[in-house]
Scaffold this motif. Structure first.
Motif, mmCIF file in Angstrom:
data_model
loop_
_atom_site.group_PDB
_atom_site.id
_atom_site.type_symbol
_atom_site.label_atom_id
_atom_site.label_comp_id
_atom_site.label_asym_id
_atom_site.label_seq_id
_atom_site.Cartn_x
_atom_site.Cartn_y
_atom_site.Cartn_z
ATOM 1 N N ALA A 1 95.156 27.787 114.686
ATOM 2 C CA ALA A 1 94.569 26.476 114.977
ATOM 3 C C ALA A 1 94.842 25.498 113.833
ATOM 4 O O ALA A 1 95.091 24.300 114.062
ATOM 5 N N TYR A 2 94.821 26.000 112.617
ATOM 6 C CA TYR A 2 95.074 25.163 111.437
ATOM 7 C C TYR A 2 96.515 24.642 111.446
ATOM 8 O O TYR A 2 96.757 23.455 111.212
ATOM 9 N N GLU A 3 97.458 25.524 111.722
ATOM 10 C CA GLU A 3 98.865 25.108 111.776
ATOM 11 C C GLU A 3 99.077 24.025 112.824
ATOM 12 O O GLU A 3 99.822 23.060 112.600
ATOM 13 N N ARG A 4 98.400 24.169 113.960
ATOM 14 C CA ARG A 4 98.547 23.165 115.023
ATOM 15 C C ARG A 4 97.855 21.858 114.649
ATOM 16 O O ARG A 4 98.406 20.770 114.874
ATOM 17 N N ALA A 5 96.665 21.960 114.057
ATOM 18 C CA ALA A 5 95.894 20.761 113.730
ATOM 19 C C ALA A 5 96.640 19.849 112.761
ATOM 20 O O ALA A 5 96.578 18.614 112.876
ATOM 21 N N PHE A 6 97.356 20.455 111.819
ATOM 22 C CA PHE A 6 98.063 19.649 110.812
ATOM 23 C C PHE A 6 99.568 19.614 111.048
ATOM 24 O O PHE A 6 100.320 19.138 110.190
ATOM 25 N N ASP A 7 99.991 20.106 112.208
ATOM 26 C CA ASP A 7 101.394 20.034 112.621
ATOM 27 C C ASP A 7 102.325 20.536 111.513
ATOM 28 O O ASP A 7 103.256 19.850 111.097
ATOM 29 N N LEU A 8 102.063 21.767 111.040
ATOM 30 C CA LEU A 8 102.835 22.307 109.910
ATOM 31 C C LEU A 8 104.170 22.920 110.334
ATOM 32 O O LEU A 8 105.024 23.172 109.493
ATOM 33 N N ARG A 9 104.334 23.187 111.616
ATOM 34 C CA ARG A 9 105.622 23.625 112.188
ATOM 35 C C ARG A 9 106.217 24.830 111.453
ATOM 36 O O ARG A 9 107.383 24.826 111.037
ATOM 37 N N VAL A 10 105.407 25.844 111.298
ATOM 38 C CA VAL A 10 105.849 27.059 110.604
ATOM 39 C C VAL A 10 106.963 27.724 111.408
ATOM 40 O O VAL A 10 106.851 27.904 112.622
ATOM 41 N N ARG A 11 108.034 28.082 110.722
ATOM 42 C CA ARG A 11 109.145 28.805 111.359
ATOM 43 C C ARG A 11 108.917 30.306 111.202
ATOM 44 O O ARG A 11 108.772 30.787 110.090
ATOM 45 N N ARG A 12 108.932 31.028 112.307
ATOM 46 C CA ARG A 12 108.747 32.475 112.262
ATOM 47 C C ARG A 12 109.351 33.125 113.495
ATOM 48 O O ARG A 12 109.476 32.463 114.528
ATOM 49 N N PRO A 13 109.671 34.407 113.393
ATOM 50 C CA PRO A 13 109.730 35.197 112.152
ATOM 51 C C PRO A 13 111.036 34.919 111.409
ATOM 52 O O PRO A 13 112.118 34.974 111.988
ATOM 53 N N VAL A 14 110.909 34.590 110.142
ATOM 54 C CA VAL A 14 112.060 34.325 109.274
ATOM 55 C C VAL A 14 111.918 35.183 108.024
ATOM 56 O O VAL A 14 110.925 35.068 107.302
ATOM 57 N N ASP A 15 112.883 36.034 107.775
ATOM 58 C CA ASP A 15 112.882 36.872 106.572
ATOM 59 C C ASP A 15 113.692 36.189 105.482
ATOM 60 O O ASP A 15 114.866 35.844 105.700
ATOM 61 N N VAL A 16 113.087 35.993 104.319
ATOM 62 C CA VAL A 16 113.804 35.437 103.163
ATOM 63 C C VAL A 16 114.443 36.585 102.410
ATOM 64 O O VAL A 16 113.765 37.501 101.952
#
Length: 358
Positions: A91-106
């Motif tokens: 919900a936090y990621e959506r509320a602040f539109d953080l657009r997390v990319r996953r799954p991404v392995d560094v």
């Protein structure tokens, strides 16, 4: 190099520390996907919390501090913490539109051209001017080595693999480790297991009285001094001790928390001490903590002669482009929030060409 995408900041990890960093980037004018990107290797929101065992309910979680800008309210204490916190983070990621990319392995972070860093991932390469590393510890469970370990015919597992107490019904379990996870495991397992035995390298230290802000600050200061000296960080609980609450007192009185010294070797059917004692066991549960998951930073050669990475606040002293949040003194939920804010403040100065204090 020609195929890399350019941003000002890459955030690695979307647990508490990474989301706090992303929030403060967004709040101070950085646009996700244009100015910064958040990369997370987990399949869904929730950081390491999503992997916790089902019996660790939200009511058993000590000191879960809300993320900046959005409180966690009305959570059912009887629900698994993995569910509660995963939903909250999502919900936090959506509320602040953080657009997390996953799954991404560094896979690696290395020196690029023009003073930039290259972040090599399973989703291509990013070229960045600054890095917030928030990869935590969950992916690096620490397994001590003891003579005879490979001969044990029972089951060995780490806290990171803990399936919940029901799987240990009728079994003789040795729990290794003097931290909060070890005591939680023992109290949960006792009603199910045929027998439990608690072993630790050092006698556990129980802390009387409330965990005040002053106590917390003093503990964090001790951990911070280690990373300032370039030593590997210790956990905050290693300097605060274990809280002596009613549940702990009852477990001590019932004999569940009856600490034994560390065994000296493992045998096919149990563990031995040098004084001649032997204990039969079906399971060894290693509640022995975690180490920082920072192997992907190895190409930057940030480790010093003390074995750790020397920090000034969150900033790596050997490379001011790199910030470690959720590491050492900020490896707590409230510490992660503060670290995210501090890292962004420093990065804004760096990108503006202002001098960085040393």
């Amino acid at each position: 190099m020609n195929n890399s995408r350019e941003v000002d900041v890459v955030v690695i990890g979307a647990g508490q520390a990474g989301l706090a960093g992303a929030y403060h980037l967004r709040r101070t004018g950085f646009e996700p996907e244009r100015d910064f990107v958040v990369l997370d290797h987990a399949p869904a929101p929730g950081g390491a919390w999503q992997f916790r065992w089902p019996s660790l309910t939200y009511g058993k979680v000590h000191g879960m501090h809300a993320l900046p800008g959005m409180e966690l309210t009305d959570a059912d204490p009887a629900r698994p913490s993995a569910e509660v916190i995963a939903e909250y983070f999502g919900a936090y990621e959506r509320a602040f539109d953080l657009r997390v990319r996953r799954p991404v392995d560094v896979k690696a972070v290395r020196e690029g051209e023009g003073g930039r860093l290259l972040v090599e991932t399973s989703d291509g390469t990013w070229s960045t001017r600054a890095l917030i590393n928030a990869t935590g510890t969950w992916d690096r469970p620490f397994w001590p080595r003891y003579p005879g370990q490979e001969t044990f015919r029972g089951r060995q597992l780490h806290t990171a693999q803990h399936p919940g107490p029901e799987e240990f019904a009728g079994l003789r379990v040795v729990v290794v480790g003097g931290g909060a996870s070890g005591t939680q495991h023992l109290m949960e397992l006792a009603p199910y297991a045929a027998a439990t035995t608690w072993v630790t390298r050092r006698p556990p230290v129980f802390r009387e009285g409330p965990f005040t802000e002053d106590v917390g600050r003093a503990a964090v200061a001790l951990v911070e001094e280690r990373v300032r000296q370039g030593l590997p960080p210790r956990s905050v609980v290693s300097v605060t001790g274990l809280p002596l609450n009613d549940a702990i007192r009852q477990a001590v009185a019932d004999g569940v928390l009856d600490r034994q010294p560390m065994f000296d070797r493992i045998t096919p059917d149990g563990v031995d001490w040098d004084d001649g004692r032997h204990l039969d066991a079906d399971v060894i549960l290693w509640a022995t903590g975690f180490r920082a998951a920072i192997d992907h930073l190895a190409p930057l050669k940030l480790r010093g002669p003390g074995g750790g990475i020397r920090l000034d606040g969150t900033r790596v002293t050997a490379d001011p482009r790199v910030h470690l949040v959720g590491y050492g003194p900020s490896a707590s939920t409230v510490g992660a929030n503060r670290a995210g804010r501090a890292a962004v403040r420093d990065i804004r100065r760096l990108l503006a060409g202002e001098p960085v204090a040393v």
